[in-house]
Motif scaffolding. Sequence first.
Motif, PDB file in Angstrom:
ATOM      1  N   UNK A  19       0.869  -1.183   0.000  1.00 53.18           N
ATOM      2  CA  UNK A  19       0.000   0.000   0.000  1.00 53.18           C
ATOM      3  C   UNK A  19       0.900   1.226   0.000  1.00 53.18           C
ATOM      4  N   UNK A  20       1.108   1.787  -1.190  1.00 49.45           N
ATOM      5  CA  UNK A  20       2.070   2.875  -1.358  1.00 49.45           C
ATOM      6  C   UNK A  20       1.682   4.131  -0.588  1.00 49.45           C
ATOM      7  N   UNK A  21       0.381   4.309  -0.299  1.00 49.65           N
ATOM      8  CA  UNK A  21      -0.040   5.514   0.414  1.00 49.65           C
ATOM      9  C   UNK A  21       0.531   5.597   1.826  1.00 49.65           C
ATOM     10  N   UNK A  22       1.074   4.491   2.307  1.00 45.70           N
ATOM     11  CA  UNK A  22       1.674   4.518   3.643  1.00 45.70           C
ATOM     12  C   UNK A  22       2.956   5.341   3.674  1.00 45.70           C
ATOM     13  N   UNK A  23       3.586   5.487   2.509  1.00 45.89           N
ATOM     14  CA  UNK A  23       4.851   6.233   2.459  1.00 45.89           C
ATOM     15  C   UNK A  23       4.845   7.359   1.437  1.00 45.89           C
ATOM     16  N   UNK A  24       3.758   7.503   0.668  1.00 44.69           N
ATOM     17  CA  UNK A  24       3.674   8.542  -0.367  1.00 44.69           C
ATOM     18  C   UNK A  24       2.446   9.420  -0.113  1.00 44.69           C
ATOM     19  N   UNK A  25       2.537  10.729  -0.363  1.00 49.10           N
ATOM     20  CA  UNK A  25       1.361  11.587  -0.201  1.00 49.10           C
ATOM     21  C   UNK A  25       0.291  11.229  -1.221  1.00 49.10           C
ATOM     22  N   UNK A  26      -0.964  11.438  -0.830  1.00 50.40           N
ATOM     23  CA  UNK A  26      -2.047  11.048  -1.730  1.00 50.40           C
ATOM     24  C   UNK A  26      -3.179  12.071  -1.721  1.00 50.40           C
ATOM     25  N   UNK A  27      -3.911  12.078  -2.841  1.00 47.15           N
ATOM     26  CA  UNK A  27      -5.076  12.920  -3.035  1.00 47.15           C
ATOM     27  C   UNK A  27      -6.205  12.022  -3.530  1.00 47.15           C
ATOM     28  N   UNK A  28      -7.435  12.307  -3.113  1.00 44.96           N
ATOM     29  CA  UNK A  28      -8.549  11.476  -3.532  1.00 44.96           C
ATOM     30  C   UNK A  28      -9.755  12.289  -3.950  1.00 44.96           C
ATOM     31  N   UNK A  29     -10.323  11.947  -5.088  1.00 44.71           N
ATOM     32  CA  UNK A  29     -11.547  12.585  -5.566  1.00 44.71           C
ATOM     33  C   UNK A  29     -12.702  11.603  -5.385  1.00 44.71           C
ATOM     34  N   UNK A  30     -13.700  12.012  -4.613  1.00 48.80           N
ATOM     35  CA  UNK A  30     -14.918  11.222  -4.424  1.00 48.80           C
ATOM     36  C   UNK A  30     -15.941  11.651  -5.472  1.00 48.80           C
ATOM     37  N   UNK A  31     -16.435  10.694  -6.246  1.00 56.31           N
ATOM     38  CA  UNK A  31     -17.536  10.957  -7.174  1.00 56.31           C
ATOM     39  C   UNK A  31     -18.829  10.721  -6.396  1.00 56.31           C
ATOM     40  N   UNK A  32     -19.401  11.795  -5.892  1.00 56.51           N
ATOM     41  CA  UNK A  32     -20.507  11.691  -4.942  1.00 56.51           C
ATOM     42  C   UNK A  32     -21.776  11.095  -5.547  1.00 56.51           C
ATOM     43  N   UNK A  33     -21.910  11.133  -6.873  1.00 59.73           N
ATOM     44  CA  UNK A  33     -23.073  10.552  -7.544  1.00 59.73           C
ATOM     45  C   UNK A  33     -22.716   9.233  -8.238  1.00 59.73           C
ATOM     46  N   UNK A  34     -21.713   8.558  -7.706  1.00 55.80           N
ATOM     47  CA  UNK A  34     -21.189   7.332  -8.314  1.00 55.80           C
ATOM     48  C   UNK A  34     -22.154   6.166  -8.121  1.00 55.80           C
ATOM     49  N   UNK A  35     -22.487   5.464  -9.215  1.00 53.10           N
ATOM     50  CA  UNK A  35     -23.323   4.263  -9.151  1.00 53.10           C
ATOM     51  C   UNK A  35     -22.522   2.999  -9.475  1.00 53.10           C
ATOM     52  N   UNK A  36     -21.210   3.176  -9.682  1.00 53.74           N
ATOM     53  CA  UNK A  36     -20.342   2.023  -9.955  1.00 53.74           C
ATOM     54  C   UNK A  36     -19.643   1.574  -8.678  1.00 53.74           C
ATOM     55  N   UNK A  37     -19.050   2.522  -7.975  1.00 48.71           N
ATOM     56  CA  UNK A  37     -18.476   2.267  -6.657  1.00 48.71           C
ATOM     57  C   UNK A  37     -19.269   3.088  -5.648  1.00 48.71           C
ATOM     58  N   UNK A  38     -19.680   2.462  -4.566  1.00 47.54           N
ATOM     59  CA  UNK A  38     -20.340   3.204  -3.498  1.00 47.54           C
ATOM     60  C   UNK A  38     -19.407   4.334  -3.054  1.00 47.54           C
ATOM     61  N   UNK A  39     -19.850   5.600  -3.109  1.00 50.72           N
ATOM     62  CA  UNK A  39     -18.960   6.691  -2.715  1.00 50.72           C
ATOM     63  C   UNK A  39     -18.373   6.531  -1.314  1.00 50.72           C
ATOM     64  N   UNK A  40     -19.072   5.818  -0.438  1.00 50.58           N
ATOM     65  CA  UNK A  40     -18.534   5.602   0.907  1.00 50.58           C
ATOM     66  C   UNK A  40     -17.300   4.690   0.886  1.00 50.58           C
ATOM     67  N   UNK A  41     -17.202   3.831  -0.112  1.00 52.82           N
ATOM     68  CA  UNK A  41     -15.987   3.021  -0.281  1.00 52.82           C
ATOM     69  C   UNK A  41     -14.807   3.935  -0.594  1.00 52.82           C
ATOM     70  N   UNK A  42     -15.054   4.903  -1.469  1.00 55.84           N
ATOM     71  CA  UNK A  42     -14.007   5.870  -1.817  1.00 55.84           C
ATOM     72  C   UNK A  42     -13.624   6.698  -0.593  1.00 55.84           C
ATOM     73  N   UNK A  43     -14.626   7.224   0.110  1.00 52.86           N
ATOM     74  CA  UNK A  43     -14.353   8.053   1.295  1.00 52.86           C
ATOM     75  C   UNK A  43     -13.556   7.288   2.350  1.00 52.86           C
ATOM     76  N   UNK A  44     -13.962   6.051   2.602  1.00 53.83           N
ATOM     77  CA  UNK A  44     -13.292   5.242   3.613  1.00 53.83           C
ATOM     78  C   UNK A  44     -11.824   5.013   3.251  1.00 53.83           C
ATOM     79  N   UNK A  45     -11.586   4.606   2.002  1.00 57.02           N
ATOM     80  CA  UNK A  45     -10.217   4.334   1.581  1.00 57.02           C
ATOM     81  C   UNK A  45      -9.345   5.569   1.650  1.00 57.02           C
ATOM     82  N   UNK A  46      -9.880   6.699   1.220  1.00 54.63           N
ATOM     83  CA  UNK A  46      -9.093   7.936   1.239  1.00 54.63           C
ATOM     84  C   UNK A  46      -8.795   8.378   2.670  1.00 54.63           C
TER      85      UNK A  46
END
Length: 237
Positions: free
Chosen positions: A173-200
């Motif tokens: 998991x490279x984010x443990x040692x590298x800075x990261x940015x995340x865009x949540x697609x709040x109207x996403x019907x492919x991935x539950x946006x909460x999955x994105x929020x949680x991971x970020x």
Amino acid sequence: MSTPTVVLVHGAFADAASFAAVVPELLDDGLSVLVPAVPNRSLVGDAAYIASVVRQVEGPVLLVGHSYGGAVITVAGTEENVVGLVYLAGYALEEGESLGELQGGFPDSDLATALVYRPYPVEGGPDGTDVYVDAGKFPAVFADGVDPAVVRVLAVSQRPLAAAAFAEGAPAAAWKTKPSWGLVAAADHTINPDVERFGYRRAGATVTEVDSPHLVMLAHPGAVTSLIREAVRATSA
């Protein structure tokens, strides 16, 4: 000042052309950009392929991953010259975690009932299984709000993902040692946006939310370009 090369990594059910609205803006900024074609055969294999692309770049690299491409950059991002990770409606996996495990902690999105499975040959072994989005459901599930003339082409030109990739644990998991940015697609019907929020949130990413469908690069290219520019500025040494 050393400005990173931006490597854009597409996800499942799409290909490098999904970044078509973003690439010209980045090139106009004078940035070096690469958009490799991801095999979409296995998480470990796809990450190894992207890592091989990264190693051939002289200087620093900013990895940008959409959807499944987020899982790919999570692993490939451990390469020494990767200076940051940008997730676009993507999976920020924990080490040892699979796509299925991360998704399993949240209610299913509309994608769950829109998938189509087709066999493909594997040399020396049993057939594998490719996963697509039903073409009739593709616009609403994957690309609502994108130009219908574009979506009708995307729906019949999908780059599928091998089903086996959903069960593979991320070896790093490279984010443990590298800075990261995340865009949540709040109207996403492919991935539950909460999955994105949680991971970020778990990755400690700098988070932006956009009222967008899953294919955010075509629906809201300006928001995507702005986020990439922010990450480029932050990682330029």
